[in-house]
Design a protein around this motif. Structure first.
Motif, short mmCIF file in Angstrom:
data_model
loop_
_atom_site.label_atom_id
_atom_site.label_comp_id
_atom_site.label_asym_id
_atom_site.label_seq_id
_atom_site.Cartn_x
_atom_site.Cartn_y
_atom_site.Cartn_z
N LEU A 1 -30.32 -30.31 18.45
CA LEU A 1 -30.05 -29.14 19.29
C LEU A 1 -30.21 -27.88 18.45
CD1 LEU A 1 -26.94 -30.30 21.33
CD2 LEU A 1 -29.20 -29.75 22.23
N ASN A 2 -30.92 -26.90 19.00
CA ASN A 2 -31.07 -25.61 18.34
C ASN A 2 -30.28 -24.57 19.11
OD1 ASN A 2 -32.93 -26.45 16.28
ND2 ASN A 2 -34.40 -26.70 17.96
N ASP A 3 -29.98 -23.49 18.40
CA ASP A 3 -29.22 -22.41 19.00
C ASP A 3 -29.87 -22.00 20.33
OD1 ASP A 3 -27.07 -20.83 19.00
OD2 ASP A 3 -27.78 -19.42 17.47
N HIS A 4 -29.04 -21.83 21.35
CA HIS A 4 -29.50 -21.38 22.67
C HIS A 4 -30.42 -22.35 23.40
CE1 HIS A 4 -27.37 -17.74 21.97
NE2 HIS A 4 -28.04 -17.51 20.85
N ASP A 5 -30.33 -23.62 23.07
CA ASP A 5 -31.07 -24.63 23.82
C ASP A 5 -30.46 -24.77 25.21
OD1 ASP A 5 -33.03 -25.26 22.09
OD2 ASP A 5 -32.19 -27.19 21.43
N LEU A 6 -31.31 -25.05 26.18
CA LEU A 6 -30.85 -25.26 27.55
C LEU A 6 -30.85 -26.74 27.88
CD1 LEU A 6 -32.55 -22.51 29.75
CD2 LEU A 6 -30.12 -22.81 29.28
N ILE A 7 -29.71 -27.20 28.37
CA ILE A 7 -29.59 -28.62 28.72
C ILE A 7 -29.35 -28.69 30.22
CG2 ILE A 7 -28.20 -30.71 28.36
CD1 ILE A 7 -27.17 -29.22 25.75
N GLU A 8 -30.02 -29.61 30.89
CA GLU A 8 -29.69 -29.82 32.30
C GLU A 8 -29.32 -31.28 32.47
OE1 GLU A 8 -32.38 -28.25 35.20
OE2 GLU A 8 -31.43 -29.40 36.82
N ILE A 9 -28.11 -31.47 33.00
CA ILE A 9 -27.62 -32.83 33.13
C ILE A 9 -26.86 -32.98 34.43
CG2 ILE A 9 -25.60 -32.27 31.68
CD1 ILE A 9 -25.87 -35.19 30.67
N ALA A 10 -27.20 -34.02 35.19
CA ALA A 10 -26.59 -34.27 36.50
C ALA A 10 -26.65 -33.00 37.35
CB ALA A 10 -25.16 -34.79 36.35
N GLY A 11 -27.75 -32.30 37.28
CA GLY A 11 -27.94 -31.12 38.13
C GLY A 11 -27.26 -29.87 37.63
N VAL A 12 -26.59 -29.94 36.50
CA VAL A 12 -25.87 -28.77 35.99
C VAL A 12 -26.57 -28.26 34.73
CG1 VAL A 12 -23.67 -27.94 35.07
CG2 VAL A 12 -23.70 -29.61 36.93
N LYS A 13 -26.78 -26.94 34.69
CA LYS A 13 -27.42 -26.35 33.51
C LYS A 13 -26.35 -25.89 32.53
CE LYS A 13 -31.75 -24.52 35.41
NZ LYS A 13 -31.64 -24.87 36.84
N MET A 14 -26.61 -26.08 31.28
CA MET A 14 -25.69 -25.57 30.27
C MET A 14 -26.46 -25.15 29.03
SD MET A 14 -23.66 -29.14 29.72
CE MET A 14 -23.68 -29.69 31.41
N GLU A 15 -25.81 -24.30 28.25
CA GLU A 15 -26.47 -23.77 27.07
C GLU A 15 -25.69 -24.17 25.82
OE1 GLU A 15 -26.76 -19.51 27.05
OE2 GLU A 15 -27.77 -19.45 25.11
N PHE A 16 -26.43 -24.55 24.81
CA PHE A 16 -25.82 -24.88 23.52
C PHE A 16 -25.98 -23.69 22.59
CE2 PHE A 16 -26.65 -26.00 19.12
CZ PHE A 16 -25.56 -26.77 18.78
N PHE A 17 -24.93 -23.27 21.94
CA PHE A 17 -25.12 -22.24 20.92
C PHE A 17 -24.09 -22.32 19.80
CE2 PHE A 17 -22.64 -20.48 24.38
CZ PHE A 17 -21.59 -19.86 23.77
N TYR A 18 -24.47 -21.80 18.65
CA TYR A 18 -23.56 -21.76 17.51
C TYR A 18 -22.61 -20.60 17.69
CZ TYR A 18 -26.20 -25.30 15.08
OH TYR A 18 -26.79 -26.48 14.74
N LYS A 19 -21.38 -20.80 17.25
CA LYS A 19 -20.41 -19.71 17.34
C LYS A 19 -20.82 -18.60 16.38
CE LYS A 19 -16.31 -22.05 18.96
NZ LYS A 19 -14.89 -22.33 18.68
N PRO A 20 -20.67 -17.38 16.80
CA PRO A 20 -21.08 -16.27 15.93
C PRO A 20 -20.23 -16.28 14.64
CG PRO A 20 -20.30 -15.42 18.06
CD PRO A 20 -20.09 -16.90 18.07
#
Lengths: 274, 283
Positions: free
Chosen positions: B264-283
């Motif tokens: 996973l890279n910063d700001h990757d977009l994941i879509e799972i079971a119809g739900v979108k979510m974003e992965f990011f590192y804490k600032p």
């Protein structure tokens, strides 16, 4: 529902990140509910000779001796007693073979192996072990170590000389008090346990249990329960992430459905036509 | 072999090797480590050594025994521990694992009574038996091959089952992360995922939109059980996402995840079971 369908199984063995070869050996016969894991030791490459002999001799031997169709006609208690007797016989046979080989081949002198194995039948599981390879069981949220290591450390724990916390720091971790193929005879520890649907059974070598904390193993089993192949991959990967100092082997069996033997003539008739 | 260095006021007096199973420390002359000082009891403490591990036990001394500044009754000695008895200090050194290479040292070995070559190698129940003997399983220099014996050649060694190649752990490139530890984890010693930067996921669509989830655990599952579930693993070299269950794979930045773990890279977009979510590192 056949036994192989009732039990979802996955296994993986990996040399780890330090050793250049793998002395662990795993073999299974899902159709008769048999899973065998051995962690070899001694000599240059003799460790893997010992573990390879142990797993193949025991699985082949039991496949011949243990006929689930025939066993189904016995009572449950008879089946348990037979499982225990046959496992003991096959272990003794493997022990003799390994011991003889090590006596007759200088390059194999002193080889031996630990062993943990399980045989599933009629909602029970017969578990045998020698040395420090383990079987864990996850039932609900609770994980238990079913086997008790035959190791110096376990004896120190039993005698109260050290506490479980201190045991983690011990430098005597690698000393087992029993092994297959070291002496003319060996005493295997065999117990029969009742299995329940949704139980998870994990057979593993010390390369996993020494590198990954029990709590982390438990969480991994709970989290990834629905995917045994991924679970074993994740466990091996955790052991490698933590250093992977030894060979790592894991065999996971999930009781997806009850696997009781049909009893009563109606049930048997149905089973006959399935 | 472990050793103790006796000193007083920073002045080294003597060095002792812990070769015996029980090493006595005290004021009287029969002790293995004699400390002739009135603050020391006649028999003050004992050190029990079992192979590579040593324990110290206070024998009910008048003035007590301290280890690393704390009074103890019994203590499992660790390398560099300092035992204090009155004004005297005993520093414990155990460099056994360093002597052999780490790999050799950790090889499983059997411990047993060599005199008992016969049947039933029952384990020694008596813990401190002096005859407990360590027998490393090295191949003995060939004993004369049984002359002409038909079985001396070709060990009936079945080829051990070929191990599956490990799931290439380094398959995924480490995500570019400033100030992150190098992905090459130390080759030994636990490298807990603690060194990894903190990260989280934020739900972008659906009923839970706006919610965030900290990825503090080594394994975090996301999705709907029975429909589609993925697990995010926190590893020394970053975060990875893997499909767990469900007939179809979740997507990562619009492409199907497949059966393999993906970094996973910063700001990757994941879509799972119809739900979108974003992965990011804490600032």
């Amino acid at each position: 529902m056949s036994l192989a369908q009732a039990l979802q199984a996955a296994s993986l063995t990996d040399p780890g990140r330090v050793r250049d070869h793998n002395e662990d050996c795993i073999e299974s016969r899902p159709e008769i509910g048999l899973f065998v894991l051995a962690d070899g030791m001694g000599g240059y490459n003799a460790g893997e000779v010992a573990s390879g002999m142990a797993t193949s001799l025991i699985t082949d031997g039991l496949q011949e001796a243990w006929d689930p169709r025939a066993v189904e006609r016995m009572s449950r208690d008879e089946a348990k007693a037979l499982a225990e007797r046959l496992i003991r016989e096959q272990i003794a046979r493997a022990n003799t073979a390994i011991f003889t080989t090590s006596q007759n081949n200088p390059e194999c002198a002193g080889m031996g192996t630990t062993l943990v194995m399980s045989l599933f039948h009629d909602n029970f599981v017969a578990v045998a072990h020698i040395g420090d390879s383990r079987l864990y069981r996850l039932r609900g949220e609770t994980m238990e170590q079913v086997t008790r290591d035959h190791s110096l450390l376990q004896e120190q724990l039993d005698s109260g000389l050290i506490t479980p916390e201190e045991a983690k720091l011990s430098q005597n971790k690698n000393l087992v008090t029993r092994a297959l193929g070291i002496d003319p005879t060996v005493e295997a520890e065999i117990h029969v346990h009742e299995a329940q649907p949704d139980d998870l059974y994990l057979l593993c070598s010390d390369g996993l249990s020494d590198m990954v904390e029990d709590e982390e193993i438990r969480l991994t089993l709970i989290t990834l329960k629905s995917n045994p192949a991924l679970t074993v991959q994740q466990l091996v990967q955790s052991a490698n992430d933590n250093g992977g100092r030894d060979n790592i082997s894991a065999m996971l069996v999930r009781v997806a459905e009850p696997y009781g033997v049909p009893r009563g003539w109606m049930a048997r008739l149905k089973a006959f036509f399935r | 072999m472990a050793k103790l260095i006796l000193s007083v006021d920073g002045q080294v007096l003597k060095e002792y090797t812990l070769s015996k199973e029980r090493t006595l420390i005290g004021r009287k002359p029969h002790n293995d480590i004699q400390i002739d000082n009135l603050a020391v009891s006649g028999e003050h403490a004992a050190i029990i050594t079992i192979l590579n591990d040593s324990f110290i036990e206070d024998l009910g001394s008048t003035n007590g025994t301290m280890v690393n500044g704390k009074p103890i009754k019994k203590h499992f000695l660790q390398n560099n521990d300092v035992v204090e008895i009155g004004k005297h200090k005993l520093k414990y050194f155990n460099d056994a694992p360093a002597a052999a290479t780490a790999a050799d040292f950790e090889k499983t070995m059997i411990i047993r009574n060599p005199a008992k070559a016969g049947p039933t190698p029952a384990p020694d129940k008596a813990m401190g038996d002096t005859h407990t003997n360590l027998k490393p399983l090295e191949p003995q220099p060939a004993k004369a091959p049984a002359s002409g014996g038909p079985t001396t050649t070709t060990p009936p060694a079945p080829a051990p089952a070929k191990p599956e190649p490990p799931p290439a752990p380094a398959a995924a490139p480490a995500p570019p992360r400033p100030a992150a530890p190098p992905p090459a984890a130390a080759s030994h010693g636990a490298a807990p995922a603690g060194g990894v930067r903190e990260a989280m996921i934020q739900v972008l669509s659906g009923a839970a939109a706006g919610k965030t989830l900290d990825l503090t655990k080594n394994l975090t599952t996301v999705g709907k059980p029975g429909v589609q579930v993925a697990v995010i693993t926190k590893r020394p070299n970053g975060y990875f996402i893997t499909h767990v269950e469900g007939a179809t794979y979740p997507t990562l930045n619009g492409t199907s995840l497949g059966a393999q773990a993906q970094a996973l890279n910063d700001h990757d977009l994941i879509e799972i079971a119809g739900v979108k979510m974003e992965f990011f590192y804490k600032p």
